[in-house]
Motif scaffolding. Structure first.
Motif, PDB file in Angstrom:
ATOM      1  N   MET A 169      31.728  43.891  44.301  1.00 30.53           N
ATOM      2  CA  MET A 169      32.503  43.172  43.299  1.00 30.53           C
ATOM      3  C   MET A 169      33.847  43.865  43.061  1.00 30.53           C
TER       4      MET A 169
ATOM      5  N   TYR B 217      37.361  42.018  43.709  1.00 33.38           N
ATOM      6  CA  TYR B 217      38.371  41.936  42.665  1.00 33.38           C
ATOM      7  C   TYR B 217      39.715  42.480  43.138  1.00 33.38           C
TER       8      TYR B 217
ATOM      9  N   GLU C 207      40.938  40.191  46.371  1.00 32.67           N
ATOM     10  CA  GLU C 207      41.102  38.742  46.227  1.00 32.67           C
ATOM     11  C   GLU C 207      41.756  38.331  44.906  1.00 32.67           C
ATOM     12  N   VAL C 208      41.307  38.922  43.806  1.00 33.12           N
ATOM     13  CA  VAL C 208      41.773  38.484  42.492  1.00 33.12           C
ATOM     14  C   VAL C 208      43.114  39.108  42.125  1.00 33.12           C
TER      15      VAL C 208
ATOM     16  N   VAL D 201      43.140  32.791  37.570  1.00 28.91           N
ATOM     17  CA  VAL D 201      41.959  32.923  38.421  1.00 28.91           C
ATOM     18  C   VAL D 201      40.704  32.796  37.566  1.00 28.91           C
TER      19      VAL D 201
ATOM     20  N   VAL E 231      36.646  33.279  38.048  1.00 28.77           N
ATOM     21  CA  VAL E 231      35.592  33.782  38.929  1.00 28.77           C
ATOM     22  C   VAL E 231      34.267  33.233  38.413  1.00 28.77           C
TER      23      VAL E 231
ATOM     24  N   SER F  47      30.144  32.957  39.256  1.00 23.73           N
ATOM     25  CA  SER F  47      29.061  33.520  40.047  1.00 23.73           C
ATOM     26  C   SER F  47      27.807  33.534  39.182  1.00 23.73           C
TER      27      SER F  47
ATOM     28  N   LEU G 282      28.200  39.111  38.176  1.00 24.23           N
ATOM     29  CA  LEU G 282      29.183  39.205  37.103  1.00 24.23           C
ATOM     30  C   LEU G 282      29.008  40.449  36.239  1.00 24.23           C
TER      31      LEU G 282
ATOM     32  N   LEU H 192      30.817  43.283  37.871  1.00 23.09           N
ATOM     33  CA  LEU H 192      32.249  43.025  37.762  1.00 23.09           C
ATOM     34  C   LEU H 192      32.731  43.359  36.352  1.00 23.09           C
TER      35      LEU H 192
END
Length: 80
Positions: free
Chosen positions: A41, A45, A48-49, A59, A61, A63, A68, A71
């Motif tokens: 995660m 992050y 990608e984020v 964004v 996310v 899941s 999560l 994250l």
């Protein structure tokens, strides 16, 4: 892991199941340890984020709980 979560909970009992699924040190049956999910995660992050946010994008996310939670720990600066 492709296993029914309710079956795992009934097989191992609620206390053992919760310990296994919330521990960074133990690996739930046929699954990866929380520390590995945390690492994935964190990688997701940062790779990608963050670039999207830096480009001014919004964004979302989506899941499941077990992705999560690590994250959220990462975003709060806590290690699992």
């Amino acid at each position: 892991a492709g296993l029914n979560i309710n079956l795992l909970r009934s097989t191992y009992g609620s206390k053992v199941f919760e310990r296994l699924t919330a521990s960074g040190c133990e690996q739930p049956p046929a699954a990866e340890p929380l520390a590995e999910v945390y690492r994935r995660m964190e990688e997701f992050y940062t790779e990608e984020v963050v670039p999207l946010v830096q480009a001014g994008k919004h964004v979302l996310v989506v899941s499941h709980q077990y992705a999560l939670e690590p994250l959220a720990l990462y975003l709060r600066g806590q290690c699992c």
